[in-house]
Write an enzyme that holds these catalytic residues in place. Structure first.
Site, PDB file in Angstrom:
ATOM      1  CG  ASP A  34      -7.577  -6.171  -2.270  1.00 27.61           C
ATOM      2  OD1 ASP A  34      -6.867  -5.943  -3.255  1.00 27.61           O
ATOM      3  OD2 ASP A  34      -8.123  -5.284  -1.588  1.00 27.61           O
ATOM      4  CG  ASN A  42       3.612   1.462  -1.028  1.00 30.96           C
ATOM      5  OD1 ASN A  42       4.701   1.166  -0.553  1.00 30.96           O
ATOM      6  ND2 ASN A  42       3.323   1.316  -2.301  1.00 30.96           N
ATOM      7  CG  HIS A  47       7.382   2.730  -3.235  1.00 31.48           C
ATOM      8  ND1 HIS A  47       6.143   2.292  -3.619  1.00 31.48           N
ATOM      9  CD2 HIS A  47       7.447   4.036  -3.607  1.00 31.48           C
ATOM     10  CE1 HIS A  47       5.480   3.271  -4.207  1.00 31.48           C
ATOM     11  NE2 HIS A  47       6.252   4.346  -4.205  1.00 31.48           N
ATOM     12  CG  ASP A  51       8.980  -3.265  -2.555  1.00 31.59           C
ATOM     13  OD1 ASP A  51       7.855  -3.091  -3.080  1.00 31.59           O
ATOM     14  OD2 ASP A  51      10.043  -2.852  -3.070  1.00 31.59           O
ATOM     15  CG  ASP A  77      -3.343  -4.384  -2.929  1.00 35.63           C
ATOM     16  OD1 ASP A  77      -3.957  -4.557  -4.010  1.00 35.63           O
ATOM     17  OD2 ASP A  77      -3.794  -3.679  -2.011  1.00 35.63           O
TER      18      ASP A  77
END
Length: 167
Positions: A34, A42, A47, A51, A77
């Site tokens: 995680d 983010n 984003h 990504d 995630d």
């Protein structure tokens, strides 16, 4: 998963089910990861950067777990690498390789890291059972790191010791 090219949660569980069914007891390891600091990164950097982080983690896990591993992105995630092992030492080595490869892949991103946990299959396990134990182990590491208020790069277990892996 379209973004990372990894298996999705359903496909991972399907492959894990077959692997557990076809393998001797105690020979399938799941490394559950995680991301730490991902939401903040983010939110701050957008984003597109988020990504890029997810893709870097996927690449790191592919490298660390090896080509025989089943690797998936099972949540936003959350990631998992599953493969056959020859015991707890082999499972710990798998997690160490995954940690090193992911940390290297994330070296260009500030404020994001990964917490990992590991579990080994036991008689009667389902894929969900194995994933759950690996997830619980990962949260043990995450809590330890939160208490320390920083990632010291040291896992919650001592490499080279005969550490108990969740069963």
């Amino acid at each position: 998963d379209q973004l990372t090219g990894l298996l999705n949660s359903a496909a991972v569980k399907e492959r894990m089910t077959r692997l557990i069914k076809d393998s001797p007891q105690g020979s399938v390891a799941a490394v559950f990861g995680d991301l730490d600091g991902f939401k903040s990164l983010n939110d701050r950097q957008g984003h597109r950067t988020g990504d890029a982080v997810l893709i870097a983690v996927a690449d790191g896990l592919r490298s660390g777990a090896g080509e025989d591993a089943t690797i998936g992105r099972i949540g936003g995630d959350e990631f998992v690498a599953v493969r056959m092992v020859r015991g707890s030492s082999d499972a710990m080595n798998l997690m160490t390789r995954c940690r090193s490869a992911v940390n290297e892949a994330l070296s260009g991103f500030t404020g994001v890291g990964i917490s990992l946990g590991v579990a080994i299959s036991e008689f009667g396990d389902s894929a969900v059972d194995l994933l759950h134990r690996a997830d619980v182990d990962m949260y043990t590491e995450k809590r330890r790191r939160a208490r320390m208020s920083a990632d010291d790069g040291v896992p919650s277990w001592e490499p080279g010791q005969d550490t108990e892996i969740p069963r």
